[in-house]
Design a protein around this motif. Structure first.
Motif, PDB file in Angstrom:
ATOM      1  N   UNK A 106    -100.183 -53.683  -8.232  1.00 28.12           N
ATOM      2  CA  UNK A 106    -101.422 -54.194  -8.833  1.00 28.12           C
ATOM      3  C   UNK A 106    -101.579 -53.836 -10.312  1.00 28.12           C
ATOM      4  N   UNK A 107    -100.921 -52.767 -10.749  1.00 30.37           N
ATOM      5  CA  UNK A 107    -101.082 -52.342 -12.150  1.00 30.37           C
ATOM      6  C   UNK A 107     -99.775 -52.511 -12.931  1.00 30.37           C
ATOM      7  N   UNK A 108     -98.721 -51.841 -12.512  1.00 27.49           N
ATOM      8  CA  UNK A 108     -97.444 -51.881 -13.239  1.00 27.49           C
ATOM      9  C   UNK A 108     -96.911 -53.322 -13.325  1.00 27.49           C
ATOM     10  N   UNK A 109     -96.862 -54.000 -12.173  1.00 23.11           N
ATOM     11  CA  UNK A 109     -96.366 -55.382 -12.124  1.00 23.11           C
ATOM     12  C   UNK A 109     -97.236 -56.312 -12.980  1.00 23.11           C
ATOM     13  N   UNK A 113     -96.279 -58.757 -16.134  1.00 24.76           N
ATOM     14  CA  UNK A 113     -96.562 -60.196 -16.075  1.00 24.76           C
ATOM     15  C   UNK A 113     -97.413 -60.651 -17.266  1.00 24.76           C
ATOM     16  N   UNK A 114     -98.366 -59.829 -17.655  1.00 22.43           N
ATOM     17  CA  UNK A 114     -99.273 -60.183 -18.752  1.00 22.43           C
ATOM     18  C   UNK A 114     -98.718 -59.788 -20.126  1.00 22.43           C
ATOM     19  N   UNK A 173     -91.340 -49.851 -19.650  1.00 20.96           N
ATOM     20  CA  UNK A 173     -89.978 -50.356 -19.784  1.00 20.96           C
ATOM     21  C   UNK A 173     -89.678 -51.162 -18.523  1.00 20.96           C
ATOM     22  N   UNK A 174     -89.517 -52.462 -18.685  1.00 23.37           N
ATOM     23  CA  UNK A 174     -89.260 -53.309 -17.508  1.00 23.37           C
ATOM     24  C   UNK A 174     -87.883 -52.983 -16.929  1.00 23.37           C
ATOM     25  N   UNK A 199     -91.844 -56.595 -11.967  1.00 23.43           N
ATOM     26  CA  UNK A 199     -92.948 -57.268 -12.640  1.00 23.43           C
ATOM     27  C   UNK A 199     -92.845 -58.780 -12.543  1.00 23.43           C
ATOM     28  N   UNK A 200     -92.639 -59.251 -11.312  1.00 24.90           N
ATOM     29  CA  UNK A 200     -92.502 -60.697 -11.098  1.00 24.90           C
ATOM     30  C   UNK A 200     -93.527 -61.184 -10.078  1.00 24.90           C
ATOM     31  N   UNK A 201     -93.733 -62.488 -10.065  1.00 31.75           N
ATOM     32  CA  UNK A 201     -94.708 -63.072  -9.144  1.00 31.75           C
ATOM     33  C   UNK A 201     -94.138 -63.129  -7.732  1.00 31.75           C
TER      34      UNK A 201
END
Length: 201
Positions: A106-109, A113-114, A173-174, A199-201
């Motif tokens: 909910x936060x890192x991902x 994404x944003x 860092x992704x 960090x993907x949908x």
């Protein structure tokens, strides 16, 4: 699955333990049973800590995390490059700690994404406040618990290489996952965990 676990705050005394997890994974790979690893932790002090209580505690924590993942991923912790090993240890923590998994999802991902690649104190505060509203159990914890949880989350992400600079504006860092690991997590149906990591949908 982490979603089925109760919320708990035990992670505040359970750091990343990368070296210890890798050591236990090596022993599992060599065919050692859980009770034998616990015995080695107590008698041979394989985790190099002072008290017998802490030796047993670390053995229990890392074995619980390793039991949540399969042989392919244990092999990757042992023989993969250091980034891959660390990513899988993060995955094992997500698998065993619902609150940490939901933070990652909910936060890192969301941050990745944003393209908002700084992790600030307010991100933790907003997350924990949201969880207090969603869960009576979380709402019952005191302020110090949330302070410690934030500290441990930051330390885990920093040691795993997921953030740079453990101070105020921490740069995200992704992670770049090995294709073999990506495919494996898809095959076993753990796409939510994969998305939380990447960090993907």
């Amino acid at each position: 699955m982490a979603e089925e676990l109760e919320y708990k705050s035990t992670i505040k005394s359970r750091p990343f333990l990368f070296r210890e997890t890798k050591k236990a994974a090596e022993l599992i790979n060599k065919g050692f049973k859980e009770f034998e690893i616990k015995e080695k932790a107590k008698k041979d002090n394989i985790f190099q800590v002072n008290t017998e209580t802490r030796r047993s505690e670390i053995a229990s924590i890392v074995l619980q995390r390793l039991k949540a993942i399969d042989d392919f991923l244990i092999e990757k912790i042992v023989n993969g490059d250091i980034e891959t090993s660390k990513q899988i240890v993060i995955y094992s923590i997500m698998k065993t700690d619902r609150l940490f998994f939901e933070f990652m999802y909910e936060v890192f991902r969301e941050k990745i994404l944003l393209r908002d690649l700084t992790l600030q104190d307010k991100d933790f505060n907003l997350y924990f406040n949201r969880k207090k509203e969603q869960s009576e159990r979380v709402a019952s914890w005191d302020d110090y618990t949330f302070y410690k949880l934030k500290q441990v989350y930051i330390r885990i992400l920093f040691e795993a290489g997921f953030i740079k600079g453990p101070k105020k504006d921490r740069e995200i860092v992704k992670p770049i996952l090995e294709e073999e690991v990506v495919q494996h997590l898809k095959e076993i149906g753990d796409i939510k965990y994969l998305n939380a990591l990447m960090g993907e949908i």
